[in-house]
Scaffold this active site. Structure first.
Site, PDB file in Angstrom:
ATOM      1  N   TYR A   1      46.029  87.166  33.582  1.00  0.00           N
ATOM      2  CA  TYR A   1      46.641  88.303  34.156  1.00  0.00           C
ATOM      3  C   TYR A   1      46.007  89.419  34.316  1.00  0.00           C
ATOM      4  CZ  TYR A   1      50.447  91.633  35.482  1.00  0.00           C
ATOM      5  OH  TYR A   1      51.088  92.701  36.214  1.00  0.00           O
TER       6      TYR A   1
ATOM      7  N   GLU B   1      43.243  85.569  50.463  1.00  0.00           N
ATOM      8  CA  GLU B   1      43.745  86.714  49.412  1.00  0.00           C
ATOM      9  C   GLU B   1      42.752  86.777  48.191  1.00  0.00           C
ATOM     10  OE1 GLU B   1      48.566  86.785  50.362  1.00  0.00           O
ATOM     11  OE2 GLU B   1      47.700  86.500  48.314  1.00  0.00           O
TER      12      GLU B   1
ATOM     13  N   ARG C   1      48.353  81.301  58.270  1.00  0.00           N
ATOM     14  CA  ARG C   1      49.424  81.814  59.126  1.00  0.00           C
ATOM     15  C   ARG C   1      49.128  83.114  59.755  1.00  0.00           C
ATOM     16  NH1 ARG C   1      52.020  83.404  54.570  1.00  0.00           N
ATOM     17  NH2 ARG C   1      52.205  85.714  54.163  1.00  0.00           N
TER      18      ARG C   1
HETATM   19  C1  MV4 Z   1      48.041  87.886  40.322  1.00  0.00           C
HETATM   20  C2  MV4 Z   1      48.209  89.127  39.759  1.00  0.00           C
HETATM   21  C3  MV4 Z   1      47.385  89.364  38.551  1.00  0.00           C
HETATM   22  N1  MV4 Z   1      46.855  88.530  37.978  1.00  0.00           N
HETATM   23  N2  MV4 Z   1      47.238  87.016  39.760  1.00  0.00           N
HETATM   24  C4  MV4 Z   1      51.233  88.320  43.675  1.00  0.00           C
HETATM   25  C5  MV4 Z   1      51.510  87.796  44.973  1.00  0.00           C
HETATM   26  C6  MV4 Z   1      50.599  86.306  45.122  1.00  0.00           C
HETATM   27  N3  MV4 Z   1      49.766  86.277  46.307  1.00  0.00           N
HETATM   28  C7  MV4 Z   1      49.594  86.590  43.787  1.00  0.00           C
HETATM   29  N4  MV4 Z   1      50.087  87.793  43.171  1.00  0.00           N
HETATM   30  C8  MV4 Z   1      49.252  88.411  42.005  1.00  0.00           C
HETATM   31  N5  MV4 Z   1      48.722  87.464  41.519  1.00  0.00           N
HETATM   32  C9  MV4 Z   1      46.735  87.192  38.474  1.00  0.00           C
HETATM   33  N6  MV4 Z   1      45.934  86.411  37.620  1.00  0.00           N
HETATM   34  C10 MV4 Z   1      48.903  90.291  40.591  1.00  0.00           C
HETATM   35  C11 MV4 Z   1      49.605  89.776  41.681  1.00  0.00           C
HETATM   36  C12 MV4 Z   1      50.141  90.661  42.323  1.00  0.00           C
HETATM   37  C13 MV4 Z   1      50.996  91.791  42.121  1.00  0.00           C
HETATM   38  C14 MV4 Z   1      51.787  91.541  40.725  1.00  0.00           C
HETATM   39  C15 MV4 Z   1      52.656  92.330  40.236  1.00  0.00           C
HETATM   40  C16 MV4 Z   1      53.247  93.207  41.045  1.00  0.00           C
HETATM   41  C17 MV4 Z   1      52.728  93.456  42.238  1.00  0.00           C
HETATM   42  C18 MV4 Z   1      51.704  92.687  42.873  1.00  0.00           C
HETATM   43  C19 MV4 Z   1      51.483  92.858  44.290  1.00  0.00           C
HETATM   44  C20 MV4 Z   1      50.353  91.880  44.548  1.00  0.00           C
HETATM   45  C21 MV4 Z   1      49.601  90.893  43.647  1.00  0.00           C
END
Ligand code: MV4
Length: 446
Positions: free
Chosen positions: A201, A274, A290
């Site tokens: 994370y 992304e 998309r």
């Molecule tokens: C994560 C992350 C942190 N660490 N993966 C959210 C949407 C999806 N596309 C992937 N996302 C994330 N993946 C790891 N290993 C943080 C996000 C994240 C997020 C997390 C908590 C609150 C808001 C967020 C906004 C964008 C992405």
């Protein structure tokens, strides 16, 4: 080129696709639910077919109903917009079987992009950095071994998920097994596939994505990056391009990695790669097969219409330009104006919209299906309009956005306008200092 396109969507994206098609001399077919009889997309298309009752499952998500409208109208191609059927590989298969061109990536790419774990492996194989993590976790034994390698804090992600659905943060061992089972259960319930994996994370990362575009002859370009860190529950609120967090060197490496990732999936048409950006490292997370809501901020900087490009490429035309022909201009920001009440935990705000004033002017664009008297029903998402500004510098874009937001005055419903105004005027936003936790932190401690 196509003669007729069916637009399998509603709202602002349906309007946008209809107008792009008309600019290319292509006639259009709208489909609409009983709730959308008076909608703008229904009125603007050359033909329109009612395909069912208001609930999306009985209309916009019903493949058989969409295909009958396509067959009756003799459409050559279908544009899915975003949401609804846009990322359903089965829909792509049905289009192919009916000899109707799906305007988007190929079936195989759609399947691979929908399997987050498979996409991650394919992308890692071509040297793109991915977040340290595990493969599919079947047993508690698999899990223990993976945790020993990855460490805490970690995240469970559903392989069939994406967009944050089915994610679970684990801070320490005491909650590991409980969250493992919860993640598996949720993945099974939501996607019919219980496959989960873990990732390290990254708590204070930024969310940065790259727009890519590929023709059917192996040529692929990127349209730069979009900074999308200002989100709540994985719903973006404000996006901008370029990202204020990237050095030119890192931007080059990130956009390059996105092109390599897309090539690894044999990508055709428009897509988004992304990444999470943490300090001076970036990591691939997923690929979205998309067109995305926030695509206009890339368009205004590139000076081309991405929907028209999608249509052209799906019809078999060549891209016709290379990466060095693309000259990125200025700075763009988008605010999403939703019929939601931030004071009531973003509950949808139903009602009849009355327009008092709308923004406009140099470098100001409003993508919307709004009209005076529009009923906001609870059936669909709450996006009312996307306000996009384009300035020569980030400072100019912010000032334009503040001016434009002040002119976005509606009555009858509550919107996210004031929250957008507050954020773009904040010292953190002006300084470009925010991460993915910015919005939720700010909402907790105002
Ligand atoms: C994560 C992350 C942190 N660490 N993966 C959210 C949407 C999806 N596309 C992937 N996302 C994330 N993946 C790891 N290993 C943080 C996000 C994240 C997020 C997390 C908590 C609150 C808001 C967020 C906004 C964008 C992405």
């Amino acid at each position: 080129m196509f003669k007729k396109i069916l637009v399998a969507n509603r709202g602002e994206i349906a309007v946008r696709v209809i107008e792009a098609a008309h600019e290319l001399g292509i006639s259009t077919v709208a489909i609409f639910s009983e709730a959308d009889r008076g909608a703008l997309h229904t009125r603007l298309a050359d033909e329109a077919y009612c395909i069912g009752p208001a609930p999306a499952r009985q209309s916009y998500l019903k493949i058989a109903a969409v295909m009958s409208a396509a067959e009756v109208s003799r459409a050559d191609a279908i544009h899915p917009g975003y949401g609804f059927l846009a990322e359903d590989p089965h829909f792509v298969e049905v289009c192919e079987a009916s000899k109707i061109i799906f305007i988007g990536p190929r079936y195989e790419t759609m399947v691979q992009a929908g399997d987050k774990l498979r996409a991650k492996l394919a992308v890692r194989a071509v040297g793109v950095p991915v977040v340290p993590g595990s493969e599919a976790l079947k047993t508690e034994d698999d899990l223990k071994k993976a945790v020993a390698q990855v460490g805490y804090p970690l995240l469970f992600k559903a392989s069939a998920g994406g967009g944050g659905r089915g994610m679970r943060i684990v801070l320490d061992e005491s909650e590991l097994l409980e969250k493992f089972r919860a993640a598996q259960r949720e993945a099974e319930a939501a996607f019919g596939d219980s496959t989960v994996y873990i990732e390290k994370y990254l708590p204070s990362a930024r969310h940065v994505e790259v727009q890519i575009l590929a023709d059917q002859y192996g040529r692929i370009v990127h349209w730069g990056e979009r900074e999308c860190s200002i989100q709540r529950r994985y719903q973006k609120l404000i996006e901008e391009s370029p990202s204020p967090a990237l050095s030119d060197e890192m931007r080059g490496a990130l956009c390059d990695a996105a092109v390599r990732a897309a090539k690894a999936l044999g990508y055709q048409n428009a897509g988004t790669v992304e990444f999470l950006v943490s300090g001076d490292e970036f990591y691939f997370i997923e690929i979205n097969a998309r067109i995305q809501v926030e695509h206009p901020i890339s368009e205004v900087r590139v000076g081309k219409n991405l929907i028209k490009e999608q249509i052209r490429l799906a019809a078999g035309e060549r891209l016709g330009y290379s990466q060095r022909d693309i000259k990125f201009q200025g700075h763009a920001i988008e605010c999403r104006l939703n019929a939601e009440d931030p004071a009531r935990n973003f509950a949808p705000s139903p009602g009849t919209v009355r327009i008092k004033s709308l923004p406009g002017g140099h470098g100001v664009r409003l993508d919307t299906a709004l009209y005076d008297g529009l009923p906001m029903t609870p059936y669909y998402d709450s996006l009312l309009a996307k306000l996009i500004v384009h300035g020569q510098t980030r400072e100019e874009a912010i000032l334009k956005m503040i001016n434009a937001l002040k002119r976005f005055e509606l009555e009858g419903i509550v919107t996210t306008r004031d929250l957008c105004l507050e954020i773009v005027s904040s010292s953190e936003f002006m300084a470009g200092e925010f991460d993915t936790q910015f919005l939720e932190r700010r909402l907790r401690e105002p």
